[in-house]
Enzyme design. Structure first.
Site, PDB file in Angstrom:
ATOM      1  N   GLU A  45       0.837  -1.206   0.000  1.00 23.86           N
ATOM      2  CA  GLU A  45       0.000   0.000   0.000  1.00 23.86           C
ATOM      3  C   GLU A  45       0.872   1.258   0.000  1.00 23.86           C
ATOM      4  O   GLU A  45       1.874   1.325   0.720  1.00 23.86           O
ATOM      5  CB  GLU A  45      -0.876  -0.025   1.258  1.00 23.86           C
ATOM      6  CG  GLU A  45      -1.843   1.123   1.403  1.00 23.86           C
ATOM      7  CD  GLU A  45      -2.723   0.976   2.643  1.00 23.86           C
ATOM      8  OE1 GLU A  45      -3.750   1.665   2.713  1.00 23.86           O
ATOM      9  OE2 GLU A  45      -2.385   0.161   3.535  1.00 23.86           O
ATOM     10  N   LYS A 132      -8.799   3.648  -2.618  1.00 17.60           N
ATOM     11  CA  LYS A 132      -9.349   3.173  -1.351  1.00 17.60           C
ATOM     12  C   LYS A 132     -10.583   3.988  -0.995  1.00 17.60           C
ATOM     13  O   LYS A 132     -10.529   5.219  -0.924  1.00 17.60           O
ATOM     14  CB  LYS A 132      -8.287   3.284  -0.256  1.00 17.60           C
ATOM     15  CG  LYS A 132      -8.662   2.600   1.060  1.00 17.60           C
ATOM     16  CD  LYS A 132      -7.468   2.593   1.991  1.00 17.60           C
ATOM     17  CE  LYS A 132      -7.758   1.818   3.276  1.00 17.60           C
ATOM     18  NZ  LYS A 132      -6.570   1.765   4.154  1.00 17.60           N
ATOM     19  N   CYS A 166      -5.654  -2.882   2.126  1.00 19.60           N
ATOM     20  CA  CYS A 166      -5.592  -2.963   3.579  1.00 19.60           C
ATOM     21  C   CYS A 166      -6.930  -3.367   4.189  1.00 19.60           C
ATOM     22  O   CYS A 166      -7.520  -4.375   3.806  1.00 19.60           O
ATOM     23  CB  CYS A 166      -5.091  -1.610   4.103  1.00 19.60           C
ATOM     24  SG  CYS A 166      -4.639  -1.555   5.848  1.00 19.60           S
TER      25      CYS A 166
END
Length: 332
Positions: A45, A132, A166
């Site tokens: 990430e 995200k 994540c």
């Protein structure tokens, strides 16, 4: 359809806040993976050029913290831009698909950034991105939430390839949207470590492996889970800002934990722990997807669409993207 695919999970640290140097490092790792036969390569990430872990160590509103945030913005990636051009060239050289985490700079709103995963094809083309949807914890201080049109699944010769960042791999609605589109391989990108409020709480390695196995259970996809490790050169710089020795800052951090998990929930590579840099490899027999789906297909015969429905707004970055609402290329 190709039956056996060689996968690679890259575990490495960025050269923090230096996008050019980190891009060069990423390209070297892509080419290394390609030389070892990898056909899908997954990175951590915000690998280019930093995950904003400094919020864990510096007081809110401090000059040191603000200075780092400014440096993050200045080192963020334009999509497309020079960094994506280099990454695409590396993917073409290595003849592989690449999923890599970047800090993406907004094209129209100065000061806004996204936590983004980019998809590159073996011909070097940027074929998609995922932003995200909801930044986690202190990420909200620097990252904007992404858009529904970036819940990306890319068609490949071995079937759909998907990705989430994540903790959103634990989001049941985002997960079901991805699962309903039948990924054969799913990419997970993770930071170098979590805030450990309780020293006895599960660490990054434990949580990432647990999440990868859970996503494999739900999707029946192979999961490539790539975790970062801390950049010790940057932690020395951070230590000077805080007045604490580097070893105190890193005390209790268990970084890394990359793994590759099969649809039968076996950890077929890794976890790579102990803060080590490296590349994990595994040969994925995609027939496992079929046998697992025949038992439980949560988006097919094991679903109840007459009982459950999910609506996803794919209108796109209506505030961020000047092309929002226009037709988009397949997979983008």
């Amino acid at each position: 359809m190709k039956q056996v695919v060689r996968a690679a999970a890259v575990q490495a640290s960025p050269i923090t806040l230096d996008s050019a140097a980190t891009t060069d490092k990423a390209c070297d790792l892509i080419r290394e993976a390609g030389r070892n036969g990898a056909e899908v390569v997954v990175f951590p990430e915000c690998f280019i050029s930093a995950y904003p872990a400094w919020f864990q160590f510096l007081p809110a509103g401090s000059k040191a913290l603000n200075d780092l945030n400014v440096r993050l913005y200045k080192s963020a990636v334009d999509v497309p831009g020079p960094e994506t051009a280099k990454l695409g060239e590396a993917a073409r050289n290595a003849n592989c698909y690449v999923v890599i985490g970047v800090c993406e700079r907004s094209r129209t709103n100065s000061g806004s950034m996204f936590n983004t995963q980019l998809f590159f094809a073996p011909d070097g083309q940027l074929v998609g991105k995922h932003q995200k949807l909801t930044p986690t914890g202190y990420e909200r201080m620097v990252h904007w939430g992404g858009w529904g049109d970036t819940l990306t699944v890319v068609d490949t010769p071995f079937g759909p390839l998907s990705a989430l960042c994540c903790s959103e791999n634990s989001n049941p609605l985002a997960g079901f949207d991805i699962i309903s589109r039948g990924p054969r391989i799913h990419a997970m990108s993770w930071p170098p470590h979590f805030i450990m409020v309780d020293k006895d709480a599960p660490n990054l390695a434990e949580i990432s492996v647990l999440t990868a196995r859970h996503f494999a259970l739900m999707s029946k996809a192979f999961v490539i889970s790539a975790c970062a490790v801390i950049d010790h050169a940057f932690y020395k710089e951070l230590a000077a800002m805080t007045g604490n020795p580097e070893q105190d800052l890193a005390a209790g951090i268990a970084d890394g934990g990359s793994s590759i998990v099969s649809p039968s929930l076996d950890v077929v590579a890794g976890p790579l722990t102990g803060g080590a840099e490296g590349i994990l490899y595994a040969d994925l027999d995609l027939d496992q997807w079929i046998s697992a789906k025949l038992l439980q297909d949560f988006a097919g015969h094991y679903n109840r669409p007459d009982v459950f429905t999910l609506e996803v707004d794919r209108a796109g970055g209506r505030y961020e993207d000047p092309d929002a609402g226009r037709p988009r290329p397949s997979g983008a």
